[in-house]
Design an enzyme around this catalytic site. Structure first.
Site, PDB file in Angstrom:
ATOM      1  N   GLU A  55      47.917 -45.064 -83.154  1.00  0.00           N
ATOM      2  CA  GLU A  55      48.537 -44.471 -84.343  1.00  0.00           C
ATOM      3  C   GLU A  55      48.376 -42.952 -84.361  1.00  0.00           C
ATOM      4  O   GLU A  55      49.301 -42.233 -84.743  1.00  0.00           O
ATOM      5  CB  GLU A  55      47.930 -45.093 -85.609  1.00  0.00           C
TER       6      GLU A  55
ATOM      7  N   ARG B  92      38.658 -47.473 -94.848  1.00  0.00           N
ATOM      8  CA  ARG B  92      39.221 -48.686 -95.468  1.00  0.00           C
ATOM      9  C   ARG B  92      38.421 -49.080 -96.715  1.00  0.00           C
ATOM     10  O   ARG B  92      38.980 -49.631 -97.666  1.00  0.00           O
ATOM     11  CB  ARG B  92      39.345 -49.809 -94.445  1.00  0.00           C
TER      12      ARG B  92
ATOM     13  N   ARG C 211      43.224 -47.247-103.911  1.00  0.00           N
ATOM     14  CA  ARG C 211      44.310 -48.129-104.343  1.00  0.00           C
ATOM     15  C   ARG C 211      44.114 -48.586-105.786  1.00  0.00           C
ATOM     16  O   ARG C 211      45.089 -48.693-106.544  1.00  0.00           O
ATOM     17  CB  ARG C 211      44.445 -49.308-103.384  1.00  0.00           C
TER      18      ARG C 211
ATOM     19  N   PHE D 293      57.918 -59.111 -95.374  1.00  0.00           N
ATOM     20  CA  PHE D 293      57.902 -57.848 -96.124  1.00  0.00           C
ATOM     21  C   PHE D 293      58.288 -56.633 -95.281  1.00  0.00           C
ATOM     22  O   PHE D 293      58.262 -55.508 -95.772  1.00  0.00           O
ATOM     23  CB  PHE D 293      56.527 -57.628 -96.764  1.00  0.00           C
TER      24      PHE D 293
ATOM     25  N   ASN E 108      51.366 -48.893-102.177  1.00  0.00           N
ATOM     26  CA  ASN E 108      49.906 -48.986-102.307  1.00  0.00           C
ATOM     27  C   ASN E 108      49.158 -47.741-101.817  1.00  0.00           C
ATOM     28  O   ASN E 108      48.020 -47.823-101.370  1.00  0.00           O
ATOM     29  CB  ASN E 108      49.380 -50.281-101.686  1.00  0.00           C
TER      30      ASN E 108
ATOM     31  N   LYS F   4      50.921 -42.348 -98.696  1.00  0.00           N
ATOM     32  CA  LYS F   4      52.275 -42.908 -98.710  1.00  0.00           C
ATOM     33  C   LYS F   4      53.146 -42.202 -99.758  1.00  0.00           C
ATOM     34  O   LYS F   4      52.636 -41.458-100.603  1.00  0.00           O
ATOM     35  CB  LYS F   4      52.185 -44.421 -98.962  1.00  0.00           C
TER      36      LYS F   4
ATOM     37  N   THR G  96      44.436 -54.269 -99.867  1.00  0.00           N
ATOM     38  CA  THR G  96      45.882 -54.017 -99.719  1.00  0.00           C
ATOM     39  C   THR G  96      46.616 -54.166-101.044  1.00  0.00           C
ATOM     40  O   THR G  96      47.471 -53.348-101.382  1.00  0.00           O
ATOM     41  CB  THR G  96      46.466 -55.021 -98.688  1.00  0.00           C
TER      42      THR G  96
END
Ligand code: RTP
Ligand code: MG
Length: 141
Positions: free
Chosen positions: A128, A87, A104, A59, A114, A11, A93
């Site tokens: 995706e 994951r 994270r 959110f 995150n 991100k 998260t």
């Protein structure tokens, strides 16, 4: 264990911190091969489509704002149990709840910023991956 593919996104916060290489090392050391990759500035429409399932969540607006705040690094990972394995590497998260040593825990600052995304199931992984890559872009080996 099945060989799976999963979509990973580094991100904007983690791209800005210059930890792409460090995160890629974690994937490779865990047996997840990077079989496609591209850097991209997401448009608002692309971010909204990608996170469509969260459209009605409180959110959602902040999530789209954040995901369009700078370039992201997008990759397809392939390996045994790749969806769950990725994951595990990512951690929870909310980075405050992420296990020590996860991406994270080490690189994220908040539940909004995150550091990484990972697909959560085989069907979402397929959808995706198709958002960003065609068959010719993917190099399984
Ligand atoms: P991701 O989809 O990004 O891999 O993250 P995830 O599966 O761990 O979490 P998910 O429930 O799919 O939520 C997607 C992203 O929305 C933001 N979020 N904020 N403020 C909140 O309560 C909240 N909950 C989720 C996070 O940035 C999360 O990564
Ligand atoms: Mg998710």
């Amino acid at each position: 264990m099945p060989i799976e593919r999963t979509l990973s996104i580094i991100k904007p916060d983690a791209v800005a911190k210059d930890v792409i290489g460090e995160i890629y090392s974690r994937f490779e050391q865990a047996g997840l091969k990077i079989i496609a990759a591209r850097m991209k500035q997401l448009s608002r429409e692309e971010a909204e489509t990608f996170y469509e399932v969260h459209r009605d969540r409180p959110f959602f607006t902040a999530l789209v704002e954040f995901m369009t705040s700078g370039p992201v690094m997008i990759q397809v990972l392939e390996g045994e149990n790749a969806i769950a394995r990725n994951r595990e590497l990512m951690g929870a998260t909310n980075p405050a709840e992420a296990a020590p040593g996860t991406i994270r825990a080490d690189f994220a600052q908040s539940i909004d910023a995150n550091a990484v995304h990972g697909s959560d199931a085989p069907e979402t992984a397929r959808v995706e991956i198709a958002c960003f890559f065609g068959d010719d872009d993917i190099h399984s080996r």
